[in-house]
Design a protein around this motif. Structure first.
Motif, PDB file in Angstrom:
ATOM      1  N   ARG A 236       0.847  -1.216   0.000  1.00 67.88           N
ATOM      2  CA  ARG A 236       0.000   0.000   0.000  1.00 67.88           C
ATOM      3  C   ARG A 236       0.875   1.255   0.000  1.00 67.88           C
ATOM      4  O   ARG A 236       0.442   2.327  -0.397  1.00 67.88           O
ATOM      5  CB  ARG A 236      -0.884  -0.056   1.248  1.00 67.88           C
ATOM      6  CG  ARG A 236      -2.013   0.971   1.321  1.00 67.88           C
ATOM      7  CD  ARG A 236      -2.837   0.757   2.606  1.00 67.88           C
ATOM      8  NE  ARG A 236      -3.706   1.894   2.889  1.00 67.88           N
ATOM      9  CZ  ARG A 236      -5.003   1.943   2.539  1.00 67.88           C
ATOM     10  NH1 ARG A 236      -5.565   0.924   1.891  1.00 67.88           N
ATOM     11  NH2 ARG A 236      -5.740   2.999   2.830  1.00 67.88           N
TER      12      ARG A 236
ATOM     13  N   THR B 152     -11.696   2.087   4.541  1.00 67.75           N
ATOM     14  CA  THR B 152     -11.787   0.813   3.810  1.00 67.75           C
ATOM     15  C   THR B 152     -10.370   0.353   3.465  1.00 67.75           C
ATOM     16  O   THR B 152      -9.401   1.063   3.716  1.00 67.75           O
ATOM     17  CB  THR B 152     -12.552   1.016   2.478  1.00 67.75           C
ATOM     18  OG1 THR B 152     -11.714   1.818   1.618  1.00 67.75           O
ATOM     19  CG2 THR B 152     -13.881   1.722   2.704  1.00 67.75           C
TER      20      THR B 152
ATOM     21  N   ASN C  55      -9.533  -0.117   0.423  1.00 65.03           N
ATOM     22  CA  ASN C  55      -9.248   0.299  -0.959  1.00 65.03           C
ATOM     23  C   ASN C  55      -8.009   1.180  -0.983  1.00 65.03           C
ATOM     24  O   ASN C  55      -7.926   2.144  -0.216  1.00 65.03           O
ATOM     25  CB  ASN C  55     -10.439   1.105  -1.533  1.00 65.03           C
ATOM     26  CG  ASN C  55     -11.707   0.265  -1.577  1.00 65.03           C
ATOM     27  OD1 ASN C  55     -11.633  -0.946  -1.761  1.00 65.03           O
ATOM     28  ND2 ASN C  55     -12.858   0.897  -1.374  1.00 65.03           N
TER      29      ASN C  55
ATOM     30  N   ASN D 282     -14.933   5.948  -1.617  1.00 62.45           N
ATOM     31  CA  ASN D 282     -14.310   4.616  -1.691  1.00 62.45           C
ATOM     32  C   ASN D 282     -13.426   4.338  -0.490  1.00 62.45           C
ATOM     33  O   ASN D 282     -12.976   3.222  -0.293  1.00 62.45           O
ATOM     34  CB  ASN D 282     -13.444   4.526  -2.961  1.00 62.45           C
ATOM     35  CG  ASN D 282     -14.291   4.321  -4.211  1.00 62.45           C
ATOM     36  OD1 ASN D 282     -15.427   3.834  -4.105  1.00 62.45           O
ATOM     37  ND2 ASN D 282     -13.784   4.727  -5.351  1.00 62.45           N
ATOM     38  N   TYR D 283     -13.164   5.377   0.293  1.00 63.84           N
ATOM     39  CA  TYR D 283     -12.128   5.219   1.336  1.00 63.84           C
ATOM     40  C   TYR D 283     -12.684   5.281   2.752  1.00 63.84           C
ATOM     41  O   TYR D 283     -12.130   4.670   3.660  1.00 63.84           O
ATOM     42  CB  TYR D 283     -11.048   6.299   1.150  1.00 63.84           C
ATOM     43  CG  TYR D 283     -10.534   6.384  -0.265  1.00 63.84           C
ATOM     44  CD1 TYR D 283     -10.463   7.597  -0.952  1.00 63.84           C
ATOM     45  CD2 TYR D 283     -10.154   5.217  -0.955  1.00 63.84           C
ATOM     46  CE1 TYR D 283     -10.000   7.656  -2.267  1.00 63.84           C
ATOM     47  CE2 TYR D 283      -9.701   5.276  -2.267  1.00 63.84           C
ATOM     48  CZ  TYR D 283      -9.632   6.492  -2.920  1.00 63.84           C
ATOM     49  OH  TYR D 283      -9.195   6.554  -4.214  1.00 63.84           O
TER      50      TYR D 283
END
Lengths: 360, 78, 254
Positions: B14, C22, C24, C68-69
């Motif tokens: 990430r 999330t 993502n 999305n986060y």
């Protein structure tokens, strides 16, 4: 038992909204429809039904307050007139893209530009073909009486929520400012929070652990997803076209000629039909009530029976194009209509019928 | 009481190698790796693990929330 | 010698990603302040336990994909219109926590009227305002808060007030409106500033329970790709150039 009153169209819409159980109204002053908000503010529904009424800083803000309210699963509405409705077009496109139910009242006035405050029907294309960006449709209802201004508030909300789609009541300055008898239903309670969540599970009401988060959006960055959304919208519009057409006929059964007119033009044309009938001219009136979905099939069916169709609309000729689509060239279709806020008399319409259709 | 010992675990896939954690660390524990992750970023890692005291500065400034921080509870003086 | 494995144990955990974020991966550029602010908001929602009672309004801009986060219910607003959506949502659901998350172009250019009037009405909402002096998503154009002399793709030789007007201190404007109760300007470039920003955001959210008006938290931020600097250099440049014009601290706290 329905309660009888004498009211202006604009005032009647306000009371109808309160009685129907609308949750919120967000608007901005513009002639000829400011009475809607004035009436709401005078009636103070926040003290009775709990309805929110708020004057925004612009029509752009109003439509976006509506967007927020609609995304919360609430019954929200606004009203404005032509220039204001133009300012709302972006918001309307977002609301249609996000598939949200709400009601927008347009009390049309003469344009283009600042135009006039007199009545007109020159926003037909904007309402029916879509004044905002992208392929979308509004369900459009065209009242021609103060009673229909009242009845169509409930009908517009019912259709909006049935199809999760914005609905527009396309009125005009005549019907907005005119006073007529009108009957009201009793007060319906607003939806409770539980009812809203049950009826509208898609609404953004706060994510409980029991479901995924709800995202109210019209954004699908990947083209393949945006196309999927468009395909879904088009299927919805097709279903609306098949199931929700509404119209009214007057003396059409033996008609050899047809007048097609909506809203206040239909009121005028009804008189013209009677004038013509007295002269022995067999003409009837077909009044579309839903402008989307437009009664294409229903008008097309008359091509076996009538020799010509005159559309009467207070604009330069907009609905005439849809009538031509319905008729597919089988019979002559012409338009008659005053512009810029001028209103034609029944005789003018009757003369136009004779000159453009019968004599022509 | 001995020096407080900490450690960080970086979600290396990430991490975008932005380096903000490196400069935020008060004890110069963190470096950007020579290796790269699946996206080609030189991910952050502990270059000098003994220096870490688990202060969480790195984790707080990380824009992608890639860092999990552990701190050994200081032993009662043995 | 203590082995790392002895330290990395659940009982020794002192910091981890908020569960309201999330998994993502975020599309933001490496080093972008958005990500830090997203985590702070997620932490606050987790700590206040309002995940089922909060609605976010995301703008058009780099944070257009915020939904999305952060794992909460969201509305996607049109560019500049988030305060109007938030007004509608909050007026109709006063029991909910409602916040907007907006960039400088969204809040201080196209959305100026919506911002000023929501604050002037004292809407009981929280406005999170990310000010990085540039339009990030569209590729680095000049924004209303772009500093004089600052380069952007639509003022490639630097902003000149004669042509481009002056950078706007919108937060100072909003602080003067009686409708605002808490107006502060923070940053997230150091751990210390992150702690302060979290405290400010927490107060801004909790103000919604006091129904005392609008709370605004401006976060002076960096835009590495727009400013064409490394994340570390961008932080330094921000301190040197943005902070003097946009001084940090509370402008109002009633």
């Amino acid at each position: 038992m329905r309660e009888l009153k004498l009211m202006k169209g604009n005032e009647a819409i306000a009371e109808a909204a309160i009685r129907y159980g609308v949750d919120g109204y967000f608007g901005y002053p513009i002639t000829p429809q400011s009475e809607v908000m004035e009436t709401l503010m005078a009636m103070r529904p926040w003290e009775t039904t709990g309805m929110v009424v708020l004057q925004a800083e612009s029509e752009v803000a109003s439509i976006n307050m509506l967007y927020g309210g609609a995304g919360s699963g609430k019954r929200v509405m606004t009203s404005s007139s032509s220039p204001g409705i133009s300012l709302m077009q972006e918001g309307i496109s977002y609301i249609a893209g996000a598939e949200l139910p709400c009601v927008i009242v347009n009390v049309v006035r003469g344009g283009p530009g600042l135009g006039t405050i007199q009545p007109s029907q020159s926003d037909y294309f904007q309402a029916v073909k879509g004044g905002g960006h992208g392929d979308y449709k509004l369900i459009v209802l065209a009242p021609s009486s103060v009673q229909e201004m009242v009845d169509f508030v409930g009908l517009a909300f019912d259709l909006a929520f049935k199809y999760r789609n914005p609905a527009m009541i396309l009125s005009d300055g005549v019907i907005g400012q005119m006073m007529e008898k009108v009957e009201f239903d009793e007060y319906k309670p607003r939806w409770t929070r539980e009812e809203i969540i049950a009826k509208n599970p898609w609404a953004a009401t706060g994510k409980p652990p029991t479901r995924e988060r709800n995202i109210i959006t019209s954004l699908h960055l990947q083209a393949v997803d945006q196309e999927k959304q468009n395909i879904k919208l088009q299927a919805k519009y097709k279903e609306i076209q098949e199931k929700e057409v509404r119209y009214e006929t007057y003396l059409c059964d033996d008609a050899e000629y047809l007048i097609v007119a909506f809203g206040s033009s239909a009121r005028i044309s009804k008189k013209s039909v009677e004038i013509a009938r007295e002269k022995g001219i067999k003409v009837g009136l077909l009044r579309p009530i839903t402008l989307f979905p437009f009664p294409y099939k229903e008008i097309g069916a008359y091509t076996d029976q009538v020799k010509g169709i005159l559309t009467v609309e207070m604009n330069a000729g907009q609905m005439v194009e849809d009538v031509r689509l319905a008729v597919e060239g089988k019979v002559k279709v012409e338009h008659y209509g005053r512009m810029g806020g001028m209103i034609s008399s029944p005789d003018e319409v009757e003369n136009a019928l004779e000159e453009l259709i019968i004599g022509g | 009481m001995g020096k407080v010992r900490g450690a960080i675990v970086v979600d290396t896939e990430r991490c975008k190698g932005c380096g903000l954690c490196v400069v935020a660390c008060p004890t110069d524990t963190i470096v950007l790796a020579d290796e790269v992750n699946g996206k080609g970023y030189h991910y952050a890692k502990m270059g000098n693990p003994e220096a870490c005291n688990g202060c969480t500065n790195c984790a707080m400034v990380c824009p992608d929330s890639c860092i999990t921080v552990y701190r050994l509870k200081p032993e009662k003086s043995k | 010698m203590i082995d790392i494995k002895d330290i990395v144990k659940p009982e020794n955990l002192v910091f981890k990603k908020s569960r309201v974020l999330t998994d993502n991966p975020m599309h933001y550029c490496p080093g972008c302040s958005h990500g830090v602010v997203h985590n702070l908001i997620a932490e606050i929602i987790e700590e206040m336990d309002i995940q089922d009672n909060v609605i976010g309004v995301a703008p058009v801009g780099c944070s257009v994909l915020a939904y999305n986060y952060i794992d909460i219910d969201w509305h996607e607003a049109a560019h500049g219109r988030a305060p109007a959506l938030a007004t509608g949502i909050k007026r109709l659901m006063p029991e909910k926590f409602v916040f907007t998350y907006q960039g400088d172009g969204d809040l201080a250019a196209i959305g100026t009227a919506e911002t000023i009037h929501a604050c002037n009405r004292g809407e009981n909402i929280t406005i999170v305002f990310i000010n990085n002096g540039i339009y990030g998503m569209t590729g680095g154009q000049m924004a209303p808060t772009t500093l004089e002399g600052m380069v952007a793709s639509t003022c490639p030789s630097g902003r000149e007030h004669a042509r481009d007007g002056y950078p706007i201190k919108i937060t100072e404007l909003l602080a003067q409106l009686p409708g605002t109760c808490y107006v502060t300007r923070q940053a997230v470039h150091t751990a210390g500033s992150v702690r302060k920003t979290k405290k400010a955001l927490r107060k801004a959210f909790e103000n919604q329970t006091r129904n005392r008006g609008t709370s605004i938290v401006e976060v002076v931020s960096t835009c590495n790709s727009g400013w064409k600097m490394s994340p570390v250099k961008a932080n330094d440049w921000m301190v040197e150039n943005m902070f003097p014009f946009y001084p940090l601290g509370d402008l109002k706290d009633e």
